[in-house]
Design a protein around this motif. Structure first.
Motif, PDB file in Angstrom:
ATOM      1  N   ALA A   1       0.825  -1.230  -0.033  1.00  0.00           N
ATOM      2  CA  ALA A   1      -0.188   0.046   0.029  1.00  0.00           C
ATOM      3  C   ALA A   1       0.810   1.103   0.139  1.00  0.00           C
ATOM      4  N   ALA A   2       2.072   1.101   0.849  1.00  0.00           N
ATOM      5  CA  ALA A   2       2.834   2.411   0.625  1.00  0.00           C
ATOM      6  C   ALA A   2       3.334   2.790  -0.585  1.00  0.00           C
ATOM      7  N   VAL A   3       3.907   1.770  -1.324  1.00  0.00           N
ATOM      8  CA  VAL A   3       4.447   1.858  -2.549  1.00  0.00           C
ATOM      9  C   VAL A   3       3.212   2.468  -3.453  1.00  0.00           C
ATOM     10  N   GLY A   4       2.041   1.978  -3.576  1.00  0.00           N
ATOM     11  CA  GLY A   4       1.075   2.630  -4.297  1.00  0.00           C
ATOM     12  C   GLY A   4       0.598   4.021  -3.764  1.00  0.00           C
ATOM     13  N   ALA A   5       0.987   4.504  -2.574  1.00  0.00           N
ATOM     14  CA  ALA A   5       0.617   5.942  -2.069  1.00  0.00           C
ATOM     15  C   ALA A   5       1.783   6.960  -2.836  1.00  0.00           C
ATOM     16  N   GLY A   6       2.930   6.263  -2.756  1.00  0.00           N
ATOM     17  CA  GLY A   6       4.125   7.064  -3.305  1.00  0.00           C
ATOM     18  C   GLY A   6       4.242   7.347  -4.631  1.00  0.00           C
ATOM     19  N   VAL A   7       3.685   6.327  -5.589  1.00  0.00           N
ATOM     20  CA  VAL A   7       3.658   6.418  -6.833  1.00  0.00           C
ATOM     21  C   VAL A   7       2.521   7.310  -7.208  1.00  0.00           C
ATOM     22  N   SER A   8       1.428   7.339  -6.655  1.00  0.00           N
ATOM     23  CA  SER A   8       0.226   8.417  -6.826  1.00  0.00           C
ATOM     24  C   SER A   8       0.498   9.702  -6.301  1.00  0.00           C
ATOM     25  N   GLN A   9       1.507   9.905  -5.271  1.00  0.00           N
ATOM     26  CA  GLN A   9       1.800  11.312  -5.006  1.00  0.00           C
ATOM     27  C   GLN A   9       2.523  11.562  -5.925  1.00  0.00           C
ATOM     28  N   TRP A  10       3.427  11.085  -6.637  1.00  0.00           N
ATOM     29  CA  TRP A  10       4.421  11.457  -7.727  1.00  0.00           C
ATOM     30  C   TRP A  10       3.558  11.667  -9.034  1.00  0.00           C
ATOM     31  N   LEU A  11       2.645  10.852  -9.539  1.00  0.00           N
ATOM     32  CA  LEU A  11       2.202  10.888 -10.753  1.00  0.00           C
ATOM     33  C   LEU A  11       0.786  11.168 -11.163  1.00  0.00           C
ATOM     34  N   ALA A  12      -0.015  10.790 -10.008  1.00  0.00           N
ATOM     35  CA  ALA A  12      -1.588  10.966 -10.161  1.00  0.00           C
ATOM     36  C   ALA A  12      -1.752  12.444 -10.812  1.00  0.00           C
ATOM     37  N   PRO A  13      -2.416  12.418 -12.027  1.00  0.00           N
ATOM     38  CA  PRO A  13      -3.079  13.644 -12.573  1.00  0.00           C
ATOM     39  C   PRO A  13      -4.417  14.379 -12.146  1.00  0.00           C
ATOM     40  N   GLU A  14      -4.558  15.387 -12.337  1.00  0.00           N
ATOM     41  CA  GLU A  14      -6.019  15.822 -12.038  1.00  0.00           C
ATOM     42  C   GLU A  14      -6.694  16.093 -13.387  1.00  0.00           C
ATOM     43  N   THR A  15      -8.076  15.210 -13.532  1.00  0.00           N
ATOM     44  CA  THR A  15      -8.561  15.064 -14.992  1.00  0.00           C
ATOM     45  C   THR A  15     -10.028  15.783 -14.548  1.00  0.00           C
ATOM     46  N   LYS A  16     -10.440  16.071 -13.560  1.00  0.00           N
ATOM     47  CA  LYS A  16     -11.685  16.548 -13.423  1.00  0.00           C
ATOM     48  C   LYS A  16     -12.471  17.600 -14.402  1.00  0.00           C
ATOM     49  N   GLY A  17     -13.067  17.137 -15.182  1.00  0.00           N
ATOM     50  CA  GLY A  17     -13.998  18.163 -15.739  1.00  0.00           C
ATOM     51  C   GLY A  17     -13.194  18.369 -17.146  1.00  0.00           C
ATOM     52  N   LYS A  18     -12.226  17.541 -17.742  1.00  0.00           N
ATOM     53  CA  LYS A  18     -11.609  17.824 -18.669  1.00  0.00           C
ATOM     54  C   LYS A  18     -12.181  16.597 -19.933  1.00  0.00           C
ATOM     55  N   SER A  19     -12.089  17.131 -21.170  1.00  0.00           N
ATOM     56  CA  SER A  19     -12.418  16.113 -22.159  1.00  0.00           C
ATOM     57  C   SER A  19     -11.640  15.019 -22.509  1.00  0.00           C
ATOM     58  N   LEU A  20     -11.675  13.888 -23.146  1.00  0.00           N
ATOM     59  CA  LEU A  20     -10.980  13.047 -23.339  1.00  0.00           C
ATOM     60  C   LEU A  20      -9.806  13.157 -24.050  1.00  0.00           C
ATOM     61  N   SER A  21      -9.818  14.072 -24.924  1.00  0.00           N
ATOM     62  CA  SER A  21      -8.461  14.520 -25.939  1.00  0.00           C
ATOM     63  C   SER A  21      -7.746  15.225 -24.830  1.00  0.00           C
ATOM     64  N   GLU A  22      -8.274  16.057 -23.818  1.00  0.00           N
ATOM     65  CA  GLU A  22      -7.465  16.806 -22.779  1.00  0.00           C
ATOM     66  C   GLU A  22      -6.726  15.879 -21.835  1.00  0.00           C
ATOM     67  N   THR A  23      -7.336  15.032 -21.483  1.00  0.00           N
ATOM     68  CA  THR A  23      -6.905  14.183 -20.211  1.00  0.00           C
ATOM     69  C   THR A  23      -5.594  13.203 -21.003  1.00  0.00           C
ATOM     70  N   ALA A  24      -5.830  12.913 -22.133  1.00  0.00           N
ATOM     71  CA  ALA A  24      -4.802  12.003 -22.721  1.00  0.00           C
ATOM     72  C   ALA A  24      -3.507  12.899 -23.149  1.00  0.00           C
ATOM     73  N   SER A  25      -3.890  13.984 -23.871  1.00  0.00           N
ATOM     74  CA  SER A  25      -2.680  14.726 -24.226  1.00  0.00           C
ATOM     75  C   SER A  25      -2.005  15.496 -23.186  1.00  0.00           C
ATOM     76  N   GLY A  26      -2.749  15.868 -22.123  1.00  0.00           N
ATOM     77  CA  GLY A  26      -2.067  16.456 -21.096  1.00  0.00           C
ATOM     78  C   GLY A  26      -1.250  15.719 -20.039  1.00  0.00           C
ATOM     79  N   PHE A  27      -1.272  14.317 -20.139  1.00  0.00           N
ATOM     80  CA  PHE A  27      -0.539  13.484 -19.191  1.00  0.00           C
ATOM     81  C   PHE A  27       0.448  12.834 -20.161  1.00  0.00           C
ATOM     82  N   SER A  28       0.761  13.194 -21.418  1.00  0.00           N
ATOM     83  CA  SER A  28       1.692  12.338 -22.293  1.00  0.00           C
ATOM     84  C   SER A  28       2.891  13.080 -22.424  1.00  0.00           C
TER      85      SER A  28
END
Length: 452
Positions: free
Chosen positions: A424-451
């Motif tokens: 669980a700690a490994v998952g928390a650390g990876v998410s702290q580092w990489l988890a994006p915020e995609t709330k309210g964005k279109s699919l084309s925005e979420t995919a391009s914004g994290f690439s």
């Protein structure tokens, strides 16, 4: 009015009806039902094993090793079915795989009635897992591609609510049928057949994803399907804004543009589901090892609280955002498991409370495992990306389920739970580092914004 004029009027009314808001709303409800039904079925086949494990063991002479293999069989099947289904869904379309996976599940589910050895039962549940794996890698992308951006998180999250509901419902059904009827364990396991057949019938006539059609250059067909079934003008416009890149497949998942997306969703998924599957599948025996009574209350209690955690996330997801519901809960999970592992003489009620809190927060952040994959990959690799993440997660879920009986017997509950805390700690650390915020964005925005 002539007969030709009457026919023209009837035709115009029919066309208007098929593009009306009411028609689109009915379609979306149907889409949600048949897709959440797939994850409900997944939870059901995993949850139904626990209550009949005793009868299976006695009748077939199942060893501890075979017990773990049978419980994990569907998980190992998902390991193969998810990436294969994702690749096929990206290449041949969401719709064909949408029907093929549920058809395979109907066949495999019926086969449960006729199993006569641990090996046969393992193979049947392996096939069921292949079908469910394909369901993940096709169903989640399909729902994300039809969902309005402003409600996408909530609609996608419903699939995980359905999973927990299916797991809990199966545990209740299995327990009651096992304790209060003369049905054999084969018949109890085979009850999944009724759900599978209903889903197969419900999926007949569903359309292809307009985003997949667009990604294949079938633009006019994509526009036609989108106009007929999608209600939001902004989502219709977003399909035409999507940039389609050449190529696809597994290699692209690890390209410079998408390696972070692949790393994040895969490790996040792995670290969330591994402790849950190990603990929840054997909830009865785990609670007994900690000195608590087993039976219906313990197993259902963990699943019911998990369901509540998933519901809470779904209600908040499109308002609070993704990251706040992803990162903090994983750190809370880590702390809860560390306390459980170190507090060896804790009172029974404290242990139960810690386990219930673990189930709540794990399910809360776990809801994002069915949302992020559909958002952070572009259309041409959305299926294979989702499939790879699901498959990678099932390595952990399968191993956790397989090794749990051995670990509890040989390492003891304290060490076993501390290992879960480390994951669980490994998952928390990876998410702290990489988890994006995609709330309210279109699919084309979420995919391009994290690439990038």
């Amino acid at each position: 009015m002539t007969s030709l004029q009457k026919e023209a009027v009837v035709s115009a009314v029919a066309i208007e009806d098929e593009t009306s808001a009411a028609f689109k709303r009915r379609f979306m409800i149907r889409m949600i039902l048949v897709l959440t039904g797939g994850t409900f079925l997944d939870g059901y086949i995993l949850g139904i094993v626990g209550p009949v494990a005793g009868k299976m063991t006695a009748e077939l002479g199942i060893s501890v090793v075979w017990e773990g293999l049978i419980a994990a069989g569907a998980l190992f099947g998902i390991l193969f079915g998810s990436p294969l289904g994702g690749w096929a869904g990206d290449k041949f379309g969401r719709k064909p795989l949408f029907m093929l996976d549920i058809g395979l599940f109907v066949i495999a589910s019926v086969m449960q009635f006729f199993t006569n050895s641990p090996l046969e039962l393992f193979v049947v549940r392996l096939l069921m897992g292949v079908a469910i794996g394909a369901e993940y890698s096709v169903g989640w992308p399909m729902l994300s591609e039809f969902s309005p951006a402003r409600h996408r998180g909530r609609l996608m999250g419903l699939t995980l609510i359905a999973w927990y509901a299916g797991f809990m419902f199966a545990f209740v059904v299995g327990y009651l049928l096992n304790q209060h009827t003369d049905l054999g364990w084969r018949n109890i396991l085979g009850t999944s057949t009724f759900i599978a057949v209903a889903l197969f019938l419900g999926r007949l006539g569903m359309p292809e994803s307009p985003r997949w059609l667009w990604s294949k250059g079938r633009t006019e067909q994509a526009r036609s399907v989108a106009r007929r079934y999608m209600g939001s003008a902004s989502d219709l416009a977003d399909i035409e804004r999507e940039v389609v890149h050449s190529g696809g497949g597994f290699r692209k998942l690890f390209s410079r543009q998408y390696w972070r997306s692949t790393l994040f969703v895969s490790l996040f998924f792995f670290c969330v589901v591994t402790p849950y599957f190990a603990i929840a599948t054997f909830a009865d025996s785990v609670l007994q090892k900690f000195g608590l009574g087993g039976g219906l209350a313990g197993g259902v209690g963990l699943s019911a609280v998990a369901l509540a955690g998933s519901v809470a996330t779904v209600l908040l997801i499109d308002k609070a955002g993704r990251r706040v519901l992803t990162v903090p809960p994983q750190w809370i999970i880590t702390v809860l498991l560390v306390i459980l592992g170190l507090w060896t003489d804790a009172p029974g009620m404290a242990v139960l409370g810690l386990f219930l809190a673990f189930s709540f927060f794990n399910a809360g952040c776990g809801t994002l495992t069915c949302i992020y994959p559909g958002e952070v990959f572009p259309t041409e690799i959305r299926g294979v990306g989702t499939g790879f993440a699901a498959a990678f997660s099932r390595i952990g879920a399968g191993l956790g389920t397989f090794l749990m009986p051995w670990a509890m017997s040989n390492l003891g509950p304290s060490v076993t739970i501390l290992i879960a805390a480390g994951i669980a700690a490994v998952g928390a650390g990876v998410s702290q580092w990489l988890a994006p915020e995609t709330k309210g964005k279109s699919l084309s925005e979420t995919a391009s914004g994290f690439s990038h």
